[in-house]
Design an enzyme around this catalytic site. Structure first.
Site, PDB file in Angstrom:
ATOM      1  N   ASP A 108      89.343   9.667 -14.124  1.00  0.00           N
ATOM      2  CA  ASP A 108      87.932   9.544 -14.490  1.00  0.00           C
ATOM      3  C   ASP A 108      87.689  10.327 -15.779  1.00  0.00           C
ATOM      4  O   ASP A 108      86.709  11.037 -15.919  1.00  0.00           O
ATOM      5  CB  ASP A 108      87.047  10.079 -13.355  1.00  0.00           C
ATOM      6  CG  ASP A 108      85.568   9.743 -13.559  1.00  0.00           C
ATOM      7  OD1 ASP A 108      85.267   8.684 -14.156  1.00  0.00           O
ATOM      8  OD2 ASP A 108      84.710  10.541 -13.123  1.00  0.00           O
ATOM      9  N   ASP A 149      86.682  18.490 -13.617  1.00  0.00           N
ATOM     10  CA  ASP A 149      86.387  17.469 -12.617  1.00  0.00           C
ATOM     11  C   ASP A 149      87.533  16.488 -12.385  1.00  0.00           C
ATOM     12  O   ASP A 149      87.481  15.319 -12.780  1.00  0.00           O
ATOM     13  CB  ASP A 149      85.116  16.706 -12.993  1.00  0.00           C
ATOM     14  CG  ASP A 149      84.587  15.903 -11.795  1.00  0.00           C
ATOM     15  OD1 ASP A 149      85.108  16.088 -10.679  1.00  0.00           O
ATOM     16  OD2 ASP A 149      83.665  15.099 -11.992  1.00  0.00           O
TER      17      ASP A 149
END
Length: 334
Positions: free
Chosen positions: A207, A224
């Site tokens: 991502d 993240d």
């Protein structure tokens, strides 16, 4: 997947400042009462002030999304990258563990790093990003995940389409158009994968977009890894390309100039860029739909159940069919 106890879902939905501070204090942090909600929809993420120390970031995991084993696998990958001196923001080890269960909550605590999003017009910065991605992939290819899935056509494309149709998210009058274009998209995605050939799937960020890179002066931090999984190398590169092909070409050259300083790049993977973009468009719509019972999503995405959104969604998929039928963006190694 094991059914999530209802009390965990309820506690997550009703998470309050006092719960956040209580959990951090249970983990031996002396909170000073300050906290700030950070931009996250899947989980609940907060910057929390700590007495006489830098703030920390507390991440409360959405129940039922990942198993404990899958979260720990993400944390272990994060620490592998940190051990290789890649500037990721890895979870802190507290009493030897990175994932903590406190009452109904699962939480990890991270050091706090500030910064801004990268400027995609800065080719030197893109070259630096390319080097970092290559180094991530060098670590990623040394072993495989046991608990985490793969970026692939079935879950990102076919399953997303089926979920939207089966749960009546698409306006009835647009369903025939959506079904027709979704079928064309998946056919073209298959064709792109066929042209790319046998592409290795390794552990990747998965991502990796500008919002997950923090720039502070000349230093980058990568954040993240919540969605980390197996996938092709180009998945961690294409989201830094913007504009039309003429605009993307120097961006790609800069990224791959940096990337190939550390790792070989298979140019056949360029056939996958528009296919992966198409799958992300389908997966994103289904992701919001799957979370539509969460009041936070209705607030964040008020346009999602509008007729206009689905008209534009169908149009975006039509455009992707055309893009996938064109030759891929070219790259000419120096």
């Amino acid at each position: 997947m094991t059914r999530t106890p209802e009390h965990e879902n309820s506690a997550f939905a009703a998470l309050q400042p006092e719960n956040i501070l209580e959990v951090l204090e249970t983990l031996s942090f002396r909170c000073d009462g300050r906290f700030l909600a950070l931009n996250s929809y899947e989980n609940r993420v907060y910057q929390v002030g700590i007495e006489e120390q830098r703030p920390v970031v507390a991440k409360f995991y959405r129940p039922g999304r990942w198993s404990d084993a899958a979260i720990i696998e993400e944390h272990e990958f994060n620490h592998e990258l940190a051990a290789a001196e890649i500037p990721v923001v890895a979870p802190l080890k507290i009493d030897g563990a990175t994932l903590h269960r406190t009452g109904p909550y699962r939480v990890a605590v991270y050091p706090c790093h500030g910064g801004r999003a990268p400027d995609l017009d800065n080719l030197d910065l893109l070259e630096q990003l390319g080097r970092l991605v290559a180094r991530i992939h060098l670590v990623g290819e040394t072993r495989t995940f046991a608990e985490r899935p793969t970026v692939e056509i079935e879950s990102y494309g076919s399953a997303s389409c089926e979920f939207l149709l089966d749960n009546d998210f698409i306006p009835l009058e647009l369903c025939p158009a959506y079904e027709s274009i979704a079928e064309l998209v998946l056919d073209q995605v298959e064709a792109c994968y066929s042209r790319a050939g046998a592409v290795p799937h390794i552990r990747i960020h998965a991502d990796f977009h500008p919002g997950n890179v923090l720039v502070q002066e000349q230093r980058l931090h990568i954040v993240d890894l919540d969605d980390t999984r197996h996938g092709p190398a180009v998945q961690d590169l294409w989201m830094f390309l913007s504009g039309d092909k003429d605009e993307q070409s120097p961006q790609l050259s800069a990224l791959l100039s940096g990337y190939t300083e550390f790792r070989t790049f298979n140019s056949r993977e360029l056939n996958l860029i528009e296919a992966l973009r198409s799958l992300r468009i389908m997966h994103y719509a289904a992701w919001v739909a799957r979370r539509w019972d969460d009041p936070a999503f209705k607030i964040a995405f008020p346009w999602f159940d509008s007729h206009r959104y689905w008209e534009e969604h169908v149009l975006a998929l039509r455009e992707q069919v055309a893009l996938m039928q064109e030759p891929p963006i070219e790259w000419h190694p120096v």
